[in-house]
Design an enzyme around this catalytic site. Structure first.
Site, PDB file in Angstrom:
ATOM      1  N   ASN A  71       0.816  -1.231   0.000  1.00 20.26           N
ATOM      2  CA  ASN A  71       0.000   0.000   0.000  1.00 20.26           C
ATOM      3  C   ASN A  71       0.844   1.273   0.000  1.00 20.26           C
ATOM      4  O   ASN A  71       0.326   2.382   0.117  1.00 20.26           O
ATOM      5  CB  ASN A  71      -0.968   0.001   1.190  1.00 20.26           C
ATOM      6  CG  ASN A  71      -0.225  -0.077   2.516  1.00 20.26           C
ATOM      7  OD1 ASN A  71       1.007  -0.069   2.543  1.00 20.26           O
ATOM      8  ND2 ASN A  71      -0.983  -0.146   3.612  1.00 20.26           N
ATOM      9  N   ASP A 109       8.841  -4.472  16.554  1.00 16.12           N
ATOM     10  CA  ASP A 109       7.761  -3.477  16.720  1.00 16.12           C
ATOM     11  C   ASP A 109       7.822  -2.867  18.116  1.00 16.12           C
ATOM     12  O   ASP A 109       6.990  -3.136  18.988  1.00 16.12           O
ATOM     13  CB  ASP A 109       6.406  -4.154  16.468  1.00 16.12           C
ATOM     14  CG  ASP A 109       5.248  -3.154  16.526  1.00 16.12           C
ATOM     15  OD1 ASP A 109       5.517  -1.935  16.403  1.00 16.12           O
ATOM     16  OD2 ASP A 109       4.094  -3.590  16.710  1.00 16.12           O
ATOM     17  N   ASN A 113      32.473 -23.071 -34.103  1.00 15.84           N
ATOM     18  CA  ASN A 113      31.273 -22.477 -34.724  1.00 15.84           C
ATOM     19  C   ASN A 113      30.950 -21.126 -34.080  1.00 15.84           C
ATOM     20  O   ASN A 113      29.818 -20.860 -33.669  1.00 15.84           O
ATOM     21  CB  ASN A 113      30.061 -23.409 -34.592  1.00 15.84           C
ATOM     22  CG  ASN A 113      30.148 -24.606 -35.521  1.00 15.84           C
ATOM     23  OD1 ASN A 113      31.014 -24.666 -36.395  1.00 15.84           O
ATOM     24  ND2 ASN A 113      29.265 -25.569 -35.333  1.00 15.84           N
ATOM     25  N   GLU A 142      36.399 -19.434 -35.035  1.00 15.83           N
ATOM     26  CA  GLU A 142      36.246 -20.201 -36.266  1.00 15.83           C
ATOM     27  C   GLU A 142      35.401 -19.438 -37.281  1.00 15.83           C
ATOM     28  O   GLU A 142      34.383 -18.828 -36.928  1.00 15.83           O
ATOM     29  CB  GLU A 142      35.588 -21.552 -35.967  1.00 15.83           C
ATOM     30  CG  GLU A 142      35.515 -22.437 -37.201  1.00 15.83           C
ATOM     31  CD  GLU A 142      34.799 -23.754 -36.936  1.00 15.83           C
ATOM     32  OE1 GLU A 142      34.971 -24.679 -37.752  1.00 15.83           O
ATOM     33  OE2 GLU A 142      34.074 -23.854 -35.936  1.00 15.83           O
ATOM     34  N   ASP A 178      33.558 -20.295 -40.858  1.00 20.40           N
ATOM     35  CA  ASP A 178      33.131 -21.316 -41.827  1.00 20.40           C
ATOM     36  C   ASP A 178      32.740 -20.579 -43.107  1.00 20.40           C
ATOM     37  O   ASP A 178      31.655 -19.996 -43.187  1.00 20.40           O
ATOM     38  CB  ASP A 178      31.929 -22.068 -41.247  1.00 20.40           C
ATOM     39  CG  ASP A 178      31.972 -23.538 -41.584  1.00 20.40           C
ATOM     40  OD1 ASP A 178      32.638 -23.880 -42.564  1.00 20.40           O
ATOM     41  OD2 ASP A 178      31.328 -24.335 -40.882  1.00 20.40           O
ATOM     42  N   HIS A 229      26.843 -22.241 -41.235  1.00 26.30           N
ATOM     43  CA  HIS A 229      27.100 -23.672 -41.066  1.00 26.30           C
ATOM     44  C   HIS A 229      26.584 -24.387 -42.307  1.00 26.30           C
ATOM     45  O   HIS A 229      25.380 -24.474 -42.529  1.00 26.30           O
ATOM     46  CB  HIS A 229      26.400 -24.186 -39.800  1.00 26.30           C
ATOM     47  CG  HIS A 229      26.964 -25.480 -39.303  1.00 26.30           C
ATOM     48  ND1 HIS A 229      28.294 -25.626 -38.954  1.00 26.30           N
ATOM     49  CD2 HIS A 229      26.404 -26.696 -39.098  1.00 26.30           C
ATOM     50  CE1 HIS A 229      28.520 -26.854 -38.552  1.00 26.30           C
ATOM     51  NE2 HIS A 229      27.391 -27.538 -38.632  1.00 26.30           N
ATOM     52  N   GLU A 251      37.646 -22.410 -42.003  1.00 26.78           N
ATOM     53  CA  GLU A 251      37.100 -23.600 -42.667  1.00 26.78           C
ATOM     54  C   GLU A 251      36.703 -23.116 -44.060  1.00 26.78           C
ATOM     55  O   GLU A 251      35.655 -22.496 -44.241  1.00 26.78           O
ATOM     56  CB  GLU A 251      35.895 -24.146 -41.883  1.00 26.78           C
ATOM     57  CG  GLU A 251      36.267 -24.806 -40.570  1.00 26.78           C
ATOM     58  CD  GLU A 251      37.102 -26.064 -40.757  1.00 26.78           C
ATOM     59  OE1 GLU A 251      36.995 -26.707 -41.822  1.00 26.78           O
ATOM     60  OE2 GLU A 251      37.877 -26.400 -39.851  1.00 26.78           O
ATOM     61  N   LYS A 283      44.660 -23.931 -44.779  1.00 31.09           N
ATOM     62  CA  LYS A 283      45.472 -24.733 -45.704  1.00 31.09           C
ATOM     63  C   LYS A 283      46.498 -23.837 -46.408  1.00 31.09           C
ATOM     64  O   LYS A 283      46.291 -22.635 -46.542  1.00 31.09           O
ATOM     65  CB  LYS A 283      44.562 -25.420 -46.719  1.00 31.09           C
ATOM     66  CG  LYS A 283      43.557 -26.359 -46.043  1.00 31.09           C
ATOM     67  CD  LYS A 283      42.664 -27.010 -47.058  1.00 31.09           C
ATOM     68  CE  LYS A 283      41.641 -27.898 -46.359  1.00 31.09           C
ATOM     69  NZ  LYS A 283      40.667 -27.130 -45.590  1.00 31.09           N
ATOM     70  N   ILE A 333      10.631 -21.317  -3.250  1.00 32.11           N
ATOM     71  CA  ILE A 333      11.787 -20.988  -2.417  1.00 32.11           C
ATOM     72  C   ILE A 333      12.873 -22.043  -2.655  1.00 32.11           C
ATOM     73  O   ILE A 333      12.587 -23.223  -2.802  1.00 32.11           O
ATOM     74  CB  ILE A 333      11.406 -20.963  -0.922  1.00 32.11           C
ATOM     75  CG1 ILE A 333      10.270 -19.959  -0.667  1.00 32.11           C
ATOM     76  CG2 ILE A 333      12.615 -20.632  -0.052  1.00 32.11           C
ATOM     77  CD1 ILE A 333      10.612 -18.513  -0.905  1.00 32.11           C
ATOM     78  N   ASN A 337      14.093 -24.590   2.270  1.00 37.91           N
ATOM     79  CA  ASN A 337      13.336 -23.332   2.243  1.00 37.91           C
ATOM     80  C   ASN A 337      14.095 -22.092   2.699  1.00 37.91           C
ATOM     81  O   ASN A 337      13.554 -21.240   3.392  1.00 37.91           O
ATOM     82  CB  ASN A 337      12.058 -23.462   3.103  1.00 37.91           C
ATOM     83  CG  ASN A 337      11.049 -24.379   2.448  1.00 37.91           C
ATOM     84  OD1 ASN A 337      10.909 -24.382   1.226  1.00 37.91           O
ATOM     85  ND2 ASN A 337      10.360 -25.165   3.248  1.00 37.91           N
ATOM     86  N   ASP A 368      19.467 -26.143  -6.467  1.00 42.06           N
ATOM     87  CA  ASP A 368      18.167 -26.171  -5.800  1.00 42.06           C
ATOM     88  C   ASP A 368      17.708 -27.627  -5.778  1.00 42.06           C
ATOM     89  O   ASP A 368      17.377 -28.193  -6.821  1.00 42.06           O
ATOM     90  CB  ASP A 368      17.180 -25.285  -6.569  1.00 42.06           C
ATOM     91  CG  ASP A 368      15.817 -25.227  -5.902  1.00 42.06           C
ATOM     92  OD1 ASP A 368      15.684 -25.710  -4.759  1.00 42.06           O
ATOM     93  OD2 ASP A 368      14.872 -24.702  -6.531  1.00 42.06           O
ATOM     94  N   TYR A 369      17.717 -28.233  -4.609  1.00 38.06           N
ATOM     95  CA  TYR A 369      17.419 -29.658  -4.484  1.00 38.06           C
ATOM     96  C   TYR A 369      15.964 -29.953  -4.847  1.00 38.06           C
ATOM     97  O   TYR A 369      15.042 -29.238  -4.436  1.00 38.06           O
ATOM     98  CB  TYR A 369      17.696 -30.122  -3.053  1.00 38.06           C
ATOM     99  CG  TYR A 369      17.280 -31.553  -2.791  1.00 38.06           C
ATOM    100  CD1 TYR A 369      18.001 -32.613  -3.328  1.00 38.06           C
ATOM    101  CD2 TYR A 369      16.156 -31.842  -2.011  1.00 38.06           C
ATOM    102  CE1 TYR A 369      17.625 -33.927  -3.099  1.00 38.06           C
ATOM    103  CE2 TYR A 369      15.773 -33.148  -1.770  1.00 38.06           C
ATOM    104  CZ  TYR A 369      16.506 -34.189  -2.322  1.00 38.06           C
ATOM    105  OH  TYR A 369      16.122 -35.483  -2.102  1.00 38.06           O
TER     106      TYR A 369
END
Length: 749
Positions: free
Chosen positions: A153, A187, A309, A338, A340, A353, A387, A438, A642, A668, A697-698
């Site tokens: 608010n 408080d 690539n 690289e 190509d 590619h 390449e 080459k 969480i 948590n 995160d399990y």
């Protein structure tokens, strides 16, 4: 919330006109294509960290992005998108926001040149300021922004329900009783809401770190503070650092926030924590952050950060090709990219590619992008791995483009006088480009009295090129343009016919490329021979063609065999790329790491598989205590989600060193979980070992999600109580998150 405005949290920006400009916001033209250009309203939110973009679509959610995600803000038509989709006359009104992750650039056009410059200047200033905040300031900034969101608010007070909402935002699941207990404690006015100093008290309770209190209490022997001598004792005993009183005085002067304590040469608990949170006091040895290795060795004595690539942003079947992909790889310290190359229309070679639906980009645009960005992260040489599938005519165009764009930075003849017998060093090649490809003849022939007439010479295409599957059984001969051939000096591509043949018949600059499967087999079955081969020659490894999703392979076995150019798909986040980032994290992020001495000796007996005894066997024991973590981000951004974090500590290196241990999950709590669990590892070849800390995160029913990770070389670990920064899955730093550990490395008995 009740503060002087969040801009106070940004050092020196209170009332700053550039910050105020962003907070007010304005209209910008967003550019996606020549026909898609739409006006959007952009504004910085009150947290001074989140950019908000209004959408004109009725049902579309307004977009936001964090300033933490911005890599750079560029003025002008520099991005590929703006060059392609806008006219030259709007050059002065254009700018681009470049993101750290795989997110596409945001290309924008302002209403005037002055306004465009204002947007760029303002964004650059606030992003730079955020990046330079201390860890404590980043934490305060983040927590404060969560407090604002929780204050539904907007009355600058927090009700009990808003406190619970805030706890969710900062990644803690708490029951109502705990919220009530915390609330009553804060408080003090008994008003039923928290305001002003009560919110500050609430913040202090939340950010209290008991483990720091215990460590500080052990050494704060001077009226509840640490004296300079107390600090020296801590640095010597716990951190295993050679520290003097002068060092302690410098630390107090730099990190102590309380002027009275500083005057008395005392370090408070806040100053102690600020010191521990500073990058130079974290787990990575600060001496290894800059270039610290010998850079005058021959080039083949280094591991080189290498991309495969490079032009692809995504997968290898239909993903987009982009000059931005080259820029991102170079920004990450990549030193071998690289290209190509295929025939394009209008006699302009293109890069894509082959035999797929990936988009095409102009060869000359790629060379321009490489030229502009090659040496911003590292000054050391860049290798352009060609390449080449082009006709002789378009090869000549390629040679002209490289010559005109790269100019004198392109190596087109050997360094020094006469025929070289070894590679030059990275130091000698600073700011230079080298071509791998080459060549029509041997380099030696150029020094012979009568070089062969090579106008009509052809060379068989490498059968182990990436697209060999598509072209196998075609003993295709590739005509080679002399202009392009002559640019290949130190990296001539040849076939591999075994280690004995290479030893007898290949010159030092003649190198083979190995598909990952072949290389892995050699590294496993002929490890010592491979190590010796790489003492004198270069090896380049590339992913199997079957990896159409641009996935990666484990680079460790190839580094263990001394392979220098182990090319990975930089565009694909994964553990393999984490290892690459960890390997090249040190030495100034130069993209060059000196191989251990036992991998630079032609008579070496080192075998990473059998580990026969030798100088390389320096058995160490690593003790790790995983203590706690701070401000972990949510993996799932749903409000109710969480994190249940667990920590993994992994060793990567020679097979005998590979190990993994993990803590129990902490339920948590992603805000301040603690474990206090101890692990021990035996490390036999520390020079090749990497240590990876990861938080997941399990999830008991599916694979765990990565929260963050940090990988670094074993020999760059600092001992003692250390904070560990965390990178997200894309390799970008998580601003406030961290792990706290204790490290001890001992000589094994």
């Amino acid at each position: 919330m009740e503060t002087n405005g969040l801009e106070n949290k940004l050092k020196g920006l209170e009332g700053d006109p550039d910050l105020q400009f962003l907070l007010k916001g304005g209209d910008l033209l967003k550019v996606l294509s020549p026909s898609w250009k739409k006006t959007r309203y952009f504004r910085l939110q009150e947290d001074c960290k989140t950019m908000w973009r209004e959408s004109k679509k009725t049902f579309k959610k307004n977009d936001t992005f964090s300033l933490d995600d911005i890599s750079a803000v560029q003025m002008g038509r520099q991005s590929e998108g703006l060059k392609k989709n806008t006219e030259e006359q709007v050059e002065d009104r254009c700018f681009s926001i470049i993101f750290k992750s795989r997110r596409k650039n945001l290309d924008l056009v302002s209403s005037s040149e002055e306004e465009g410059k204002q947007w760029v200047k303002s964004l650059q200033k606030v992003v730079s300021n955020l990046n330079n905040l201390s860890r404590k300031q980043k934490t305060e900034h983040w927590i404060f922004s969560c407090l604002r969101k929780a204050d539904k608010n907007k009355d600058d007070n927090l009700s009990p329900s808003e406190v619970k909402s805030f706890m969710h935002l900062i990644n803690i699941e708490v029951d109502d009783e705990y919220v009530e207990m915390l609330f009553k404690k804060c408080d003090r006015s008994k008003s039923g809401t928290l305001a002003g100093e009560e919110i500050k008290h609430f913040y202090d309770l939340l950010t209290q770190r008991d483990e720091i209190d215990v460590i500080y209490g052990e050494y704060a022997k001077t009226t509840g503070f640490m004296s300079a001598q107390n600090l020296v004792d801590f640095l010597l005993k716990e951190q295993r650092e050679k520290a003097t009183l002068a060092d302690a005085h410098r630390i107090i002067e730099t990190y102590e926030p309380d002027e009275n304590a500083k005057e008395k040469k005392l370090l408070s608990k806040d100053g102690f924590l600020m010191y521990l949170n500073h990058p130079d006091a974290m787990i990575l040895n600060p001496d290894h952050k800059d270039v610290y290795q010998d850079m005058s060795q021959p080039l083949n004595h280094y591991f080189i950060s290498s991309s495969h690539n490079t032009y692809l942003m995504e997968d290898q079947l239909k993903g987009p090709s982009s000059t931005e992909a080259y820029i991102r790889a170079l920004q990450k310290g990549c030193r071998c990219v690289e290209l190509d190359c295929w025939d394009g229309s209008d006699n302009e070679p293109v890069i894509y590619h082959g035999y797929t639906l990936t988009s095409k980009i102009l060869f000359k645009d790629v060379i321009k992008a490489i030229s502009e960005h090659a040496f911003k992260t590292s000054q050391y040489p860049v290798i352009l791995s060609l390449e080449n599938h082009c006709s002789v005519e378009q090869q000549e165009v390629m040679a002209r483009h490289m010559s005109s764009i790269l100019g004198s930075a392109l190596i087109t003849s050997p360094l020094g006088d006469g025929m070289p017998t070894n590679f030059p060093s990275p130091e000698e090649l600073k700011g230079k480009f080298l071509i791998k490809g080459k060549r029509l003849n041997k380099l030696e022939d150029t020094f012979a009295e009568a070089a062969a007439d090579d106008n009509d010479v052809t060379e068989e295409e490498e059968s182990n090129d990436e697209d060999a599957q598509k072209e196998k059984n075609t003993k295709k001969k590739l005509k080679l343009a002399k202009e392009l051939s002559d640019m290949v000096i130190y990296f001539k591509s040849v076939h591999f016919h075994g280690f004995e043949d290479a030893q007898k018949n290949l010159s030092f600059y003649e190198m083979a490329s190995f598909k990952e499967g072949k290389a892995m087999k050699l590294a496993e079955e002929s490890a010592n021979a491979y190590v010796r081969h790489n003492v004198e020659k270069f090896s380049r490894i590339y992913p199997a063609g079957s990896r159409t999703d641009s996935s990666n392979y484990n680079p460790l076995p190839l580094w263990n065999a001394g392979c220098q150019i182990v090319a990975l798909n930089f565009q694909t986040p994964c553990t393999d790329m984490d290892m690459n980032q960890g390997r090249f994290l040190v030495n100034g992020k130069s993209g060059y790491i000196l191989k251990p001495a036992f991998m630079r000796d032609v008579a070496t007996e080192f075998d990473p598989i059998t580990l026969t005894r030798g100088d390389w066997l320096t058995h160490k024991t690593l003790h790790v205590m995983v203590i706690s973590a701070q401000q972990l981000p949510k993996v799932n951004q749903k409000k109710s989600s969480i994190v249940d974090p667990l920590v993994k500590v992994e060793i990567y290196g020679v097979p005998a060193d590979v190990a993994e241990k993990e803590t129990k999950p902490f339920d948590n709590n992603g805000f301040n979980p603690s474990w206090n669990e101890n692990f021990q590892f035996d490390v036999y070849v520390p020079e090749l070992a990497l240590v990876r800390f990861s938080i997941e995160d399990y999830d008991s029913s599916s694979d765990n999600d990565l929260v963050g990770q940090y990988t670094l070389p074993f020999n760059s670990l600092k001992m003692g109580y250390r904070h560990v920064p965390l990178f997200n899955k894309n390799g970008d730093l998580l601003p406030s998150a961290g792990l706290f550990v204790h490290i001890m490395v001992l000589d094994a008995e």
